[in-house]
Design a protein around this motif. Structure first.
Motif, PDB file in Angstrom:
ATOM      1  N   GLU A 284      11.377  10.449   0.833  1.00 55.44           N
ATOM      2  CA  GLU A 284      11.142   9.030   1.124  1.00 55.44           C
ATOM      3  C   GLU A 284      12.079   8.187   0.249  1.00 55.44           C
ATOM      4  N   ASP A 285      13.110   7.656   0.868  1.00 53.82           N
ATOM      5  CA  ASP A 285      14.100   6.835   0.172  1.00 53.82           C
ATOM      6  C   ASP A 285      13.581   5.398   0.136  1.00 53.82           C
ATOM      7  N   ASP A 286      13.260   4.912  -1.068  1.00 55.37           N
ATOM      8  CA  ASP A 286      12.596   3.609  -1.203  1.00 55.37           C
ATOM      9  C   ASP A 286      13.411   2.649  -2.062  1.00 55.37           C
ATOM     10  N   ILE A 287      14.726   2.670  -1.888  1.00 55.22           N
ATOM     11  CA  ILE A 287      15.569   1.858  -2.768  1.00 55.22           C
ATOM     12  C   ILE A 287      15.445   0.356  -2.495  1.00 55.22           C
ATOM     13  N   PHE A 288      14.836  -0.020  -1.360  1.00 51.51           N
ATOM     14  CA  PHE A 288      14.676  -1.443  -1.061  1.00 51.51           C
ATOM     15  C   PHE A 288      13.256  -1.945  -1.347  1.00 51.51           C
ATOM     16  N   ALA A 289      12.505  -1.186  -2.138  1.00 50.19           N
ATOM     17  CA  ALA A 289      11.103  -1.533  -2.387  1.00 50.19           C
ATOM     18  C   ALA A 289      10.935  -2.950  -2.906  1.00 50.19           C
ATOM     19  N   ASP A 290      11.804  -3.382  -3.803  1.00 52.42           N
ATOM     20  CA  ASP A 290      11.608  -4.678  -4.440  1.00 52.42           C
ATOM     21  C   ASP A 290      12.051  -5.855  -3.576  1.00 52.42           C
ATOM     22  N   PHE A 291      12.556  -5.559  -2.385  1.00 52.19           N
ATOM     23  CA  PHE A 291      12.905  -6.632  -1.456  1.00 52.19           C
ATOM     24  C   PHE A 291      11.724  -7.010  -0.553  1.00 52.19           C
ATOM     25  N   GLU A 292      10.661  -6.241  -0.595  1.00 56.92           N
ATOM     26  CA  GLU A 292       9.503  -6.490   0.268  1.00 56.92           C
ATOM     27  C   GLU A 292       8.780  -7.781  -0.100  1.00 56.92           C
ATOM     28  N   GLU A 293       8.302  -8.484   0.917  1.00 50.62           N
ATOM     29  CA  GLU A 293       7.405  -9.617   0.699  1.00 50.62           C
ATOM     30  C   GLU A 293       5.962  -9.136   0.563  1.00 50.62           C
ATOM     31  N   ALA A 294       5.575  -8.148   1.375  1.00 48.55           N
ATOM     32  CA  ALA A 294       4.227  -7.570   1.328  1.00 48.55           C
ATOM     33  C   ALA A 294       4.374  -6.052   1.336  1.00 48.55           C
ATOM     34  N   PRO A 295       3.550  -5.343   0.560  1.00 42.22           N
ATOM     35  CA  PRO A 295       3.694  -3.884   0.476  1.00 42.22           C
ATOM     36  C   PRO A 295       3.467  -3.196   1.820  1.00 42.22           C
ATOM     37  N   ALA A 296       4.323  -2.265   2.134  1.00 42.29           N
ATOM     38  CA  ALA A 296       4.181  -1.438   3.335  1.00 42.29           C
ATOM     39  C   ALA A 296       3.602  -0.081   2.934  1.00 42.29           C
ATOM     40  N   PRO A 297       3.091   0.687   3.901  1.00 42.85           N
ATOM     41  CA  PRO A 297       2.577   2.031   3.576  1.00 42.85           C
ATOM     42  C   PRO A 297       3.670   2.919   2.992  1.00 42.85           C
ATOM     43  N   ARG A 298       3.306   3.721   2.007  1.00 48.53           N
ATOM     44  CA  ARG A 298       4.225   4.686   1.433  1.00 48.53           C
ATOM     45  C   ARG A 298       3.700   6.092   1.727  1.00 48.53           C
ATOM     46  N   LEU A 299       4.564   6.928   2.267  1.00 50.09           N
ATOM     47  CA  LEU A 299       4.167   8.305   2.554  1.00 50.09           C
ATOM     48  C   LEU A 299       3.741   9.026   1.285  1.00 50.09           C
ATOM     49  N   ALA A 300       4.427   8.748   0.187  1.00 47.35           N
ATOM     50  CA  ALA A 300       4.093   9.407  -1.071  1.00 47.35           C
ATOM     51  C   ALA A 300       2.707   9.017  -1.561  1.00 47.35           C
ATOM     52  N   ALA A 301       2.262   7.810  -1.230  1.00 47.77           N
ATOM     53  CA  ALA A 301       0.920   7.377  -1.629  1.00 47.77           C
ATOM     54  C   ALA A 301      -0.143   8.123  -0.835  1.00 47.77           C
ATOM     55  N   PHE A 302       0.079   8.254   0.467  1.00 49.00           N
ATOM     56  CA  PHE A 302      -0.881   8.983   1.304  1.00 49.00           C
ATOM     57  C   PHE A 302      -0.913  10.473   0.947  1.00 49.00           C
ATOM     58  N   ASP A 303       0.246  10.992   0.599  1.00 49.38           N
ATOM     59  CA  ASP A 303       0.402  12.435   0.409  1.00 49.38           C
ATOM     60  C   ASP A 303       0.096  12.896  -1.013  1.00 49.38           C
ATOM     61  N   GLY A 304       0.223  11.985  -1.990  1.00 50.88           N
ATOM     62  CA  GLY A 304      -0.013  12.379  -3.379  1.00 50.88           C
ATOM     63  C   GLY A 304       1.097  13.220  -3.974  1.00 50.88           C
ATOM     64  N   LEU A 305       2.330  13.054  -3.467  1.00 54.63           N
ATOM     65  CA  LEU A 305       3.481  13.813  -3.970  1.00 54.63           C
ATOM     66  C   LEU A 305       3.276  15.322  -3.858  1.00 54.63           C
ATOM     67  N   GLU A 306       2.720  15.728  -2.732  1.00 51.80           N
ATOM     68  CA  GLU A 306       2.613  17.163  -2.469  1.00 51.80           C
ATOM     69  C   GLU A 306       3.752  17.628  -1.569  1.00 51.80           C
ATOM     70  N   ARG A 307       3.884  16.985  -0.420  1.00 57.77           N
ATOM     71  CA  ARG A 307       4.993  17.311   0.486  1.00 57.77           C
ATOM     72  C   ARG A 307       6.064  16.219   0.501  1.00 57.77           C
ATOM     73  N   VAL A 308       5.772  15.099  -0.089  1.00 62.86           N
ATOM     74  CA  VAL A 308       6.690  13.961  -0.080  1.00 62.86           C
ATOM     75  C   VAL A 308       7.334  13.800  -1.450  1.00 62.86           C
ATOM     76  N   VAL A 309       8.647  13.656  -1.458  1.00 67.44           N
ATOM     77  CA  VAL A 309       9.401  13.332  -2.664  1.00 67.44           C
ATOM     78  C   VAL A 309       9.841  11.882  -2.520  1.00 67.44           C
ATOM     79  N   HIS A 310       9.609  11.096  -3.559  1.00 65.15           N
ATOM     80  CA  HIS A 310       9.879   9.659  -3.511  1.00 65.15           C
ATOM     81  C   HIS A 310      11.071   9.349  -4.406  1.00 65.15           C
ATOM     82  N   ILE A 311      12.049   8.610  -3.888  1.00 62.18           N
ATOM     83  CA  ILE A 311      13.206   8.258  -4.711  1.00 62.18           C
ATOM     84  C   ILE A 311      13.422   6.751  -4.685  1.00 62.18           C
ATOM     85  N   GLY A 312      14.080   6.258  -5.732  1.00 63.78           N
ATOM     86  CA  GLY A 312      14.384   4.840  -5.828  1.00 63.78           C
ATOM     87  C   GLY A 312      15.648   4.623  -6.627  1.00 63.78           C
TER      88      GLY A 312
END
Length: 466
Positions: A284-312
């Protein structure tokens, strides 16, 4: 200063003659010691004046690429550069290649407009904050200024990143976070760790074009999944899992590049269920996270970093010159990833990490991003309005961010439009650069932050009428 002759597309004829000679040298049709075409003959073949060819030859001689022999003519002087794959084949075809477009945007001088590039204008960045932070870091210990960073990166920054990730519902301890030099390096390390040559990797179609370049470098088989305004087409995703047995899927959950779309919670849950059944890892490439006006769903949040790797990364939001990104991954992956980082780049971004930490802690970054989001919101509305006036229609109206993915009027080929725009000092981003299936030939990606110059819309209007 003598005036330059200019052709109908705004390109100097002298520059065109010089480019023709450079291309012949690069393509090996002119080798070291070879005689260049005569001034009269070359002027006739290119339909330019003899004085134009003379001036071009003189400039090439001044660069050391050719040399003059009085009474004999001009000859190739430079040794051959190593053969480049980018120079094989017609250059026209290279103009829609992702790496070629990146080179154009990176090498363009101040006279170029760059609505196709993927970063904010320099004047939007926090110059004063960066200078203050540099002065602060300059007073740090000698080891900060000159030593390699530790393999996982600066612990205080990793701890702060863990708290920032928690704001998106992602639970990651500092020990699950490794700093990298960029988001690109993060993906490169993950590909080295997870993907063997010939294995299949899924990407969105369209997706960030450098995903294609990186995966080709790792000799992966790339399969594109059509993207929708809510995320990947789930039916096509399931079919690809069944047919290709992929190792990896790389995506943006929030503020998708290039479309600006946002993953819906429903699609996120269905996607993770399919990934779990197939044993698929998601990056999950999340390099634009800080451009958001409202938080969107994150796969890493739902998954708990089991199958999802989160980068920024902070390259887009803070400074491309301050190379600092990160990987948040399953705990057992961090040590082998750190070994790979040592093997490929040795030390971490110690100085850059201290600089980023300083800006995050003193409030400069938060204030900067508040301003950026406000400016982007205004620029998005204004750019979409200006584009619609030219019959260039957004695929969706993004909730935030810098990108808008647009369909051109019927009959307009984006690659050809981009080729003609280059002659007018405009770097565009044609749709098929982002599409593995090459199904976006009538799309362009616009960076609204780079669309403030009136000249862009005037030139686009002229180009669309041709």
């Amino acid at each position: 200063m003598r005036p330059q002759t200019v052709d109908a597309d705004g390109e100097t004829l002298i520059a065109r003659v010089m480019a023709t000679i450079r291309n012949r040298i690069a393509g090996r049709s002119l080798t070291p010691g070879a005689k260049l075409p005569s001034i009269r003959g070359f002027a006739t073949s290119l339909k330019v004046s003899k004085s134009t060819v003379v001036e071009a030859y003189e400039r090439l001689a001044a660069e050391g690429l050719i040399r003059s022999r009085p009474g004999s003519g001009f000859f190739v002087a430079a040794p051959l550069a190593p053969l480049s794959l980018a120079e094989i084949g017609p250059q026209v075809e290279r103009e829609v290649d992702p790496l070629w477009i990146s080179r154009q945007a990176l090498e363009a001088d101040g006279d170029f407009l760059k609505p196709g590039c993927g970063w904010l204008p320099a004047q939007w960045m926090p110059e004063e904050g960066l200078r203050r932070a540099l002065r602060t870091v300059a007073r740090a210990s000698a080891s900060t200024l000159v030593d390699y960073g530790p393999p996982l990166g600066l612990l205080p920054l990793r701890a702060l990143l863990a708290r920032r990730l928690a704001q998106h519902g992602i639970e990651a301890s500092p020990e699950q976070i490794m700093l990298t030099e960029s988001g690109t390096q993060a993906i490169d390390l993950l590909c080295r760790f997870l993907v063997e040559p010939g294995e299949t990797v899924l990407v969105d179609d369209p997706c960030y074009f450098n995903f294609h370049a990186l995966l080709r470098a790792h000799q992966a088989k790339i399969v594109g999944i059509p993207n929708t305004p809510a995320g990947p087409d789930i039916e096509r995703f399931a079919a690809a899992l069944e047919e290709h047995r992929p190792r990896l899927y790389i995506t943006n959950s929030a503020l998708h590049n290039p479309t600006g779309a946002t993953l819906s919670p429903l699609v996120a849950h269905r996607l993770l269920k399919l990934a779990d059944q197939a044993g698929l890892t998601i990056v999950e490439d999340d390099i634009f996270a800080d451009f958001e006006e409202a938080p969107a769903p994150r796969l890493a949040a739902f998954d708990g970093l089991e199958r999802v790797v989160h980068i920024g990364s902070f390259s887009k939001s803070l400074s491309a010159a301050v190379r600092c990104g990160f990987i948040a991954a399953p705990r057992q992956w961090i040590e082998p990833l750190a070994d790979l980082k040592i093997a490929t780049s040795f030390g971490g971004p110690g100085f850059a990490a201290e600089l980023v930490l300083t800006l995050l802690k003193d409030g400069s970054y938060r204030k900067h991003m508040e301003t950026v989001r406000q400016r982007l919101s205004r620029a998005m509305a204004e750019t979409i309005g200006r584009l619609r006036a030219l019959d260039i229609e957004p695929w969706i109206e993004p909730q935030a961010g810098m990108f808008v993915w647009c369909r051109l009027p019927d009959g307009i080929d984006a690659a050809e439009l981009a080729r003609r725009a280059l002659a007018r000092n405009i770097v565009l981003a044609p749709g098929n650069v982002f599409s593995q299936a090459q199904t976006a030939g009538n799309f362009l990606r616009f960076n609204v932050a780079q669309c403030e110059d009136e000249r862009l819309f005037r030139e686009l209007s002229a180009l669309l009428r041709r």
